[in-house]
Scaffold this active site. Structure first.
Site, short mmCIF file in Angstrom:
data_model
loop_
_atom_site.label_atom_id
_atom_site.label_comp_id
_atom_site.label_asym_id
_atom_site.label_seq_id
_atom_site.Cartn_x
_atom_site.Cartn_y
_atom_site.Cartn_z
N SER A 8 0.81 -1.34 -0.09
CA SER A 8 -0.11 -0.04 0.05
C SER A 8 0.89 1.18 -0.13
O SER A 8 1.72 1.67 1.14
CB SER A 8 -0.98 0.06 1.29
OG SER A 8 -1.64 1.18 1.24
N HIS A 33 -1.19 -1.17 -4.21
CA HIS A 33 -2.58 -0.86 -3.54
C HIS A 33 -2.62 0.70 -3.53
O HIS A 33 -1.70 1.32 -2.88
CB HIS A 33 -2.86 -1.55 -2.23
CG HIS A 33 -3.99 -1.32 -1.54
ND1 HIS A 33 -5.00 -2.23 -1.88
CD2 HIS A 33 -4.34 -0.67 -0.63
CE1 HIS A 33 -6.16 -1.84 -1.18
NE2 HIS A 33 -5.72 -0.80 -0.42
N ASP A 35 -4.95 3.76 -1.67
CA ASP A 35 -6.09 3.96 -0.91
C ASP A 35 -6.41 5.57 -1.21
O ASP A 35 -5.96 6.42 -0.75
CB ASP A 35 -5.50 3.91 0.69
CG ASP A 35 -5.32 2.34 0.77
OD1 ASP A 35 -6.09 1.53 0.74
OD2 ASP A 35 -4.02 2.06 1.37
N MET A 37 -9.17 8.27 0.01
CA MET A 37 -9.86 8.75 1.06
C MET A 37 -10.30 10.00 1.03
O MET A 37 -9.74 10.90 0.46
CB MET A 37 -9.15 8.50 2.30
CG MET A 37 -8.37 6.94 2.64
SD MET A 37 -7.39 7.30 4.15
CE MET A 37 -6.86 5.53 4.24
N MET A 137 -11.71 -5.75 5.00
CA MET A 137 -10.81 -4.75 6.06
C MET A 137 -10.63 -5.40 7.31
O MET A 137 -11.77 -5.85 7.78
CB MET A 137 -11.64 -3.72 6.11
CG MET A 137 -12.03 -2.64 5.02
SD MET A 137 -10.72 -2.25 4.19
CE MET A 137 -9.58 -1.34 5.57
N GLY A 142 -9.13 3.95 7.00
CA GLY A 142 -9.00 5.45 7.08
C GLY A 142 -7.51 5.80 7.49
O GLY A 142 -6.94 6.93 7.20
N GLY A 144 -3.29 4.02 7.81
CA GLY A 144 -2.32 2.83 7.87
C GLY A 144 -1.93 2.58 9.44
O GLY A 144 -2.12 3.62 10.14
N GLY A 145 -1.10 1.52 9.41
CA GLY A 145 -0.25 1.32 10.74
C GLY A 145 -1.35 0.87 11.80
O GLY A 145 -0.92 1.12 13.13
N GLY A 176 -5.25 -4.26 6.17
CA GLY A 176 -4.94 -3.47 7.28
C GLY A 176 -4.22 -4.51 8.45
O GLY A 176 -4.79 -5.41 8.56
N GLY A 197 1.04 -2.24 4.43
CA GLY A 197 1.52 -0.90 3.84
C GLY A 197 2.81 -0.60 5.12
O GLY A 197 3.96 -0.69 4.57
C1 DX5 Z 1 -6.63 1.61 5.61
C2 DX5 Z 1 -6.13 1.28 4.13
C3 DX5 Z 1 -5.23 0.24 4.14
C4 DX5 Z 1 -3.91 0.43 4.58
C5 DX5 Z 1 -2.98 -0.52 4.89
O1 DX5 Z 1 -7.76 2.19 5.41
O2 DX5 Z 1 -7.38 0.57 3.30
O3 DX5 Z 1 -5.10 -0.14 2.63
O4 DX5 Z 1 -3.11 1.44 3.73
O5 DX5 Z 1 -1.74 -0.08 5.75
P1 DX5 Z 1 -1.26 -1.00 6.77
O6 DX5 Z 1 -0.57 -2.35 6.36
O7 DX5 Z 1 -0.16 -0.06 7.49
O8 DX5 Z 1 -2.44 -1.37 7.95
ZN ZN Z 2 -6.65 -0.36 1.51
#
Ligand code: DX5
Ligand code: ZN
Length: 215
Positions: A8, A33, A35, A37, A137, A142, A144-145, A176, A197
């Site tokens: 991501s 990927h 994202d 938002m 999900m 919303g 990452g991390g 996620g 991510g």
């Molecule tokens: C969250 C995103 C994910 C996110 C994943 O809203 O849809 O794609 O970027 O990131 P990590 O792997 O850090 O949870």
């Molecule tokens: Zn995502």
């Protein structure tokens, strides 16, 4: 289905986005990927069409675009033009999901549907044969991390069984909190696309992490 890793870009250093894309190009990742938002469907704003177009110019892997936006129907052809290959919308954001999915497919894109952690997999029962991917999900969308929500493993298994029973070939994507400590259980549950991510981009050796997740 072979396992696909989709790093991501949300976790990349945006000031060095080109080098992040090139790293993914050279890695064992299957897709990248992205994202999107909108600050309405989710409490955060990330990036949109211009960034996707820029990534597309140098990307050598399919762009897996995850729309965390309200009214995604308004932008489907724009995301196609920007270079999306897979377009995923949220079940929770689509009143007329069947129509939205048809619109995505009519653009020649693969259609994905994402489910928030609290949304039961059963709601997709009557549309599974129309879609290419379910994005499960494993955090609240919303940011990452965040920490992986273990309950999602049971949802992945349930979906995997339903797909087998119906003899359907649909990607099961976990999105996620996927990391090196939990990815095996995610795969064992039946996921065949891993979004990652922070696990990838916080590493000193992102390509190695991608390779580990992929094999
Ligand atoms: C969250 C995103 C994910 C996110 C994943 O809203 O849809 O794609 O970027 O990131 P990590 O792997 O850090 O949870
Ligand atoms: Zn995502």
């Amino acid at each position: 289905m072979n396992r696909i890793v989709a790093p991501s870009l949300l976790a990349a250093d945006f000031a060095e986005l080109g080098s992040a894309v090139r790293m993914i190009n050279e890695s064992d990742a299957g897709w990248m990927h992205l994202d999107v938002m909108d600050g309405v469907f989710v409490p955060n704003i990330s990036f949109g069409l211009p960034i996707i177009s820029a990534v597309k110019k140098i990307a050598k892997k399919p762009l897996d675009v995850h729309l965390m936006i309200v009214n995604p129907d308004r932008y489907i052809s724009d995301f196609k033009k920007a270079g999306a290959d897979i377009l995923t919308v949220h079940y929770e954001a689509c009143t007329h999901l069947h129509r939205t999915v048809q619109q995505i497919k009519s653009e020649g894109l693969k259609a994905g549907v994402a489910l928030n952690p609290h949304t039961p997999v059963d709601v997709l029962e009557d549309i599974l044969d129309e879609i290419d991917l379910v994005c499960m999900m494993s955090v609240n969308p919303g940011f990452g991390g965040q920490k992986f929500i273990p309950h999602v493993l049971a949802k992945i298994s349930k979906l995997n069984e339903t797909l087998k029973r119906k003899s359907l070939s649909v990607y099961i994507q976990a999105d996620g909190g996927v990391d090196l400590t939990n990815y095996k259980s995610v795969v064992d549950a039946g996921a065949n696309v891993l979004v990652a991510g922070n696990t990838v981009f916080s590493s000193q050796n992102p390509k190695q992490v991608i390779a580990t997740l992929a094999h």
